[in-house]
Design a protein around this motif. Structure first.
Motif, mmCIF file in Angstrom:
data_model
loop_
_atom_site.group_PDB
_atom_site.id
_atom_site.type_symbol
_atom_site.label_atom_id
_atom_site.label_comp_id
_atom_site.label_asym_id
_atom_site.label_seq_id
_atom_site.Cartn_x
_atom_site.Cartn_y
_atom_site.Cartn_z
ATOM 1 N N THR A 163 3.329 7.070 16.017
ATOM 2 C CA THR A 163 3.631 7.473 17.391
ATOM 3 C C THR A 163 2.555 6.998 18.363
ATOM 4 O O THR A 163 2.828 6.850 19.554
ATOM 5 N N ASP A 164 1.346 6.770 17.861
ATOM 6 C CA ASP A 164 0.261 6.306 18.725
ATOM 7 C C ASP A 164 0.139 4.781 18.728
ATOM 8 O O ASP A 164 -0.842 4.235 19.221
ATOM 9 N N GLY A 165 1.146 4.099 18.151
ATOM 10 C CA GLY A 165 1.075 2.652 18.064
ATOM 11 C C GLY A 165 0.562 2.205 16.705
ATOM 12 O O GLY A 165 0.306 3.017 15.813
ATOM 13 N N PRO A 166 0.391 0.905 16.491
ATOM 14 C CA PRO A 166 -0.053 0.390 15.189
ATOM 15 C C PRO A 166 -1.498 0.748 14.893
ATOM 16 O O PRO A 166 -2.340 0.772 15.785
ATOM 17 N N ARG A 167 -1.750 1.050 13.640
ATOM 18 C CA ARG A 167 -3.106 1.295 13.170
ATOM 19 C C ARG A 167 -3.370 0.377 11.984
ATOM 20 O O ARG A 167 -2.539 0.271 11.086
ATOM 21 N N SER A 168 -4.522 -0.258 11.953
ATOM 22 C CA SER A 168 -4.858 -1.190 10.873
ATOM 23 C C SER A 168 -6.013 -0.625 10.050
ATOM 24 O O SER A 168 -6.947 -0.027 10.586
ATOM 25 N N TYR A 169 -5.934 -0.839 8.733
ATOM 26 C CA TYR A 169 -6.957 -0.358 7.813
ATOM 27 C C TYR A 169 -7.290 -1.465 6.818
ATOM 28 O O TYR A 169 -6.453 -2.315 6.500
ATOM 29 N N THR A 170 -8.491 -1.435 6.321
ATOM 30 C CA THR A 170 -8.867 -2.243 5.165
ATOM 31 C C THR A 170 -8.945 -1.302 3.969
ATOM 32 O O THR A 170 -9.825 -0.451 3.901
ATOM 33 N N VAL A 171 -8.000 -1.442 3.053
ATOM 34 C CA VAL A 171 -7.902 -0.560 1.894
ATOM 35 C C VAL A 171 -8.494 -1.261 0.681
ATOM 36 O O VAL A 171 -8.155 -2.417 0.395
ATOM 37 N N THR A 172 -9.404 -0.602 -0.015
ATOM 38 C CA THR A 172 -9.979 -1.153 -1.238
ATOM 39 C C THR A 172 -9.129 -0.695 -2.416
ATOM 40 O O THR A 172 -9.098 0.488 -2.749
ATOM 41 N N ILE A 173 -8.448 -1.629 -3.039
ATOM 42 C CA ILE A 173 -7.561 -1.322 -4.165
ATOM 43 C C ILE A 173 -8.360 -1.441 -5.459
ATOM 44 O O ILE A 173 -8.937 -2.487 -5.750
ATOM 45 N N PRO A 174 -8.428 -0.368 -6.274
ATOM 46 C CA PRO A 174 -9.158 -0.466 -7.547
ATOM 47 C C PRO A 174 -8.465 -1.453 -8.494
ATOM 48 O O PRO A 174 -7.237 -1.474 -8.565
ATOM 49 N N PRO A 175 -9.196 -2.283 -9.209
ATOM 50 C CA PRO A 175 -8.568 -3.178 -10.186
ATOM 51 C C PRO A 175 -7.792 -2.372 -11.229
ATOM 52 O O PRO A 175 -8.281 -1.366 -11.735
ATOM 53 N N GLY A 176 -6.557 -2.817 -11.505
ATOM 54 C CA GLY A 176 -5.751 -2.127 -12.500
ATOM 55 C C GLY A 176 -5.054 -0.897 -11.975
ATOM 56 O O GLY A 176 -4.648 -0.031 -12.754
ATOM 57 N N VAL A 177 -4.869 -0.787 -10.655
ATOM 58 C CA VAL A 177 -4.178 0.379 -10.102
ATOM 59 C C VAL A 177 -2.756 0.428 -10.664
ATOM 60 O O VAL A 177 -2.116 -0.599 -10.860
ATOM 61 N N THR A 178 -2.272 1.622 -10.956
ATOM 62 C CA THR A 178 -0.961 1.784 -11.575
ATOM 63 C C THR A 178 0.058 2.280 -10.563
ATOM 64 O O THR A 178 -0.291 2.772 -9.497
ATOM 65 N N ASP A 179 1.322 2.169 -10.906
ATOM 66 C CA ASP A 179 2.396 2.598 -10.014
ATOM 67 C C ASP A 179 2.299 4.101 -9.764
ATOM 68 O O ASP A 179 2.173 4.894 -10.697
ATOM 69 N N GLY A 180 2.353 4.490 -8.497
ATOM 70 C CA GLY A 180 2.282 5.896 -8.137
ATOM 71 C C GLY A 180 0.876 6.424 -7.921
ATOM 72 O O GLY A 180 0.712 7.590 -7.536
ATOM 73 N N GLN A 181 -0.143 5.610 -8.153
ATOM 74 C CA GLN A 181 -1.522 6.066 -7.947
ATOM 75 C C GLN A 181 -1.790 6.230 -6.456
ATOM 76 O O GLN A 181 -1.294 5.475 -5.625
ATOM 77 N N ARG A 182 -2.564 7.258 -6.105
ATOM 78 C CA ARG A 182 -2.846 7.566 -4.708
ATOM 79 C C ARG A 182 -4.264 7.124 -4.341
ATOM 80 O O ARG A 182 -5.216 7.443 -5.042
ATOM 81 N N ILE A 183 -4.372 6.395 -3.239
ATOM 82 C CA ILE A 183 -5.660 5.952 -2.718
ATOM 83 C C ILE A 183 -5.927 6.736 -1.438
ATOM 84 O O ILE A 183 -5.134 6.694 -0.499
ATOM 85 N N ARG A 184 -7.047 7.457 -1.404
ATOM 86 C CA ARG A 184 -7.326 8.373 -0.291
ATOM 87 C C ARG A 184 -8.180 7.705 0.776
ATOM 88 O O ARG A 184 -9.208 7.107 0.480
ATOM 89 N N LEU A 185 -7.720 7.817 2.017
ATOM 90 C CA LEU A 185 -8.493 7.386 3.171
ATOM 91 C C LEU A 185 -8.863 8.650 3.942
ATOM 92 O O LEU A 185 -8.036 9.212 4.679
#
Length: 317
Positions: A163-185
């Motif tokens: 609602t406040d417009g586009p927001r951009s993030y740089t997300v660090t993905i852990p090597p070997g992340v699995t389906d459904g894993q949650r990455i917290r910002l």
């Protein structure tokens, strides 16, 4: 005995966060003491507020679902200290203790990122003072990844439209992340009100279908096409992996369906052993054999007594 939180908000036990928030908004407006003059409305409002506080918080909700009315006695690290066979849900479904007191004087302190000025339609006027900070709600979005991206990990640019417009993030993905894993910002969720802390943003990883690789947990499967002579004679054969090509030793006499295991070649695991890669044999024959190939296959048929429909050697040695 106090009512079940899900009954209080009139939602099912598998309701999502958006459904829970919508139910809260509807019930809180209808039962707020400044709107509803029914003497019982204030008690209902307290009950609704407490139910929403718990069910809108993922960790509190998990504790409530597991331990029922005793969830407040459970430490925050219960998932590390409580075994699968310990505790359990209270008989008859989760229940909870008396609702925490919330008076009409401090009704703004509802948590979860709800804007009461929007909730109550601005009916109290713009100048009404808020009684305290309101914490922002946690939010979840899906993060689609290719198998290679999940395997390698690393930084990933993500742009979300809100609602406040586009927001951009740089997300660090852990090597070997699995389906459904949650990455917290942390702090990137719903905005707080009146100085309240913002909520957290959770990126839920979703592995995209891949033309070669099939992922199950940390194990990866890939088809390994073999010519008839490769399957019969064995040898070193190239096989693709998310990290690049490698080779696998094919035992002589391998038939379609045989699984060759490449230990440790599956998804990485930062906290333990990596998964394995399984190359699944698929024996292929020339779709349009040349005259020379036809002669050789005919000669093989003459000299071989192998019958795959009855021979005891069918399958793997």
């Amino acid at each position: 005995m106090a009512r079940d939180f899900y009954d209080v908000l009139d939602v099912s036990r598998d309701a999502g966060s958006e459904e829970i928030q919508q139910a809260f908004r509807r019930l809180a407006r209808a039962n707020h003491p400044d709107i509803n003059r029914d003497p019982a409305a204030e008690e209902r409002f307290k009950e609704i507020n407490e139910a929403y506080r718990v069910l809108s918080d993922p960790e509190e909700r998990r504790k409530y679902d597991r331990f029922g009315e005793d969830f407040r006695k459970v430490p925050d690290d219960w998932e590390q200290t409580v075994g699968a066979g310990v505790g359990g849900r209270a008989r008859g479904g989760p229940r909870y203790g008396p609702a925490s007191g919330v008076s009409s004087a401090d009704f703004d302190d509802l948590g979860g990122g709800i804007d009461l000025e929007d909730l109550l339609g601005g009916m109290f006027g713009r100048g009404r003072a808020r009684s305290g900070p309101i914490a922002g709600a946690d939010q979840e979005v899906e993060l689609p990844l290719t198998v290679e991206e999940a395997f390698r990990g690393g930084p990933r640019q993500v742009t979300l439209t809100g609602t406040d417009g586009p927001r951009s993030y740089t997300v660090t993905i852990p090597p070997g992340v699995t389906d459904g894993q949650r990455i917290r910002l942390a702090g990137e969720g719903g905005r707080g009100v009146g100085g309240g802390d913002p909520g957290d943003l959770y990126m839920v990883t979703r592995l995209l279908p891949h033309p070669l690789f099939r992922v199950s947990g940390r194990d990866i499967s890939v088809d390994l096409p073999l010519a008839a002579w490769e399957a019969a004679l064995g040898g070193s054969v190239p096989v693709p992996t998310p990290a690049g090509g490698t080779k696998v030793e094919v035992p002589p006499g391998s038939s379609t369906g045989r699984r060759l295991r490449l230990r440790g070649q599956g998804m990485p695991n930062p906290r333990g052993a990596p998964g394995d890669l399984f190359a699944e044999v698929e024996v292929m024959v020339p779709p349009r054999p040349t005259d020379a190939e036809r002669d050789l296959f005919a000669r093989l048929a003459e000299v071989s007594d192998f019958d795959p429909r009855r021979d005891t050697r069918r399958g793997q040695p």
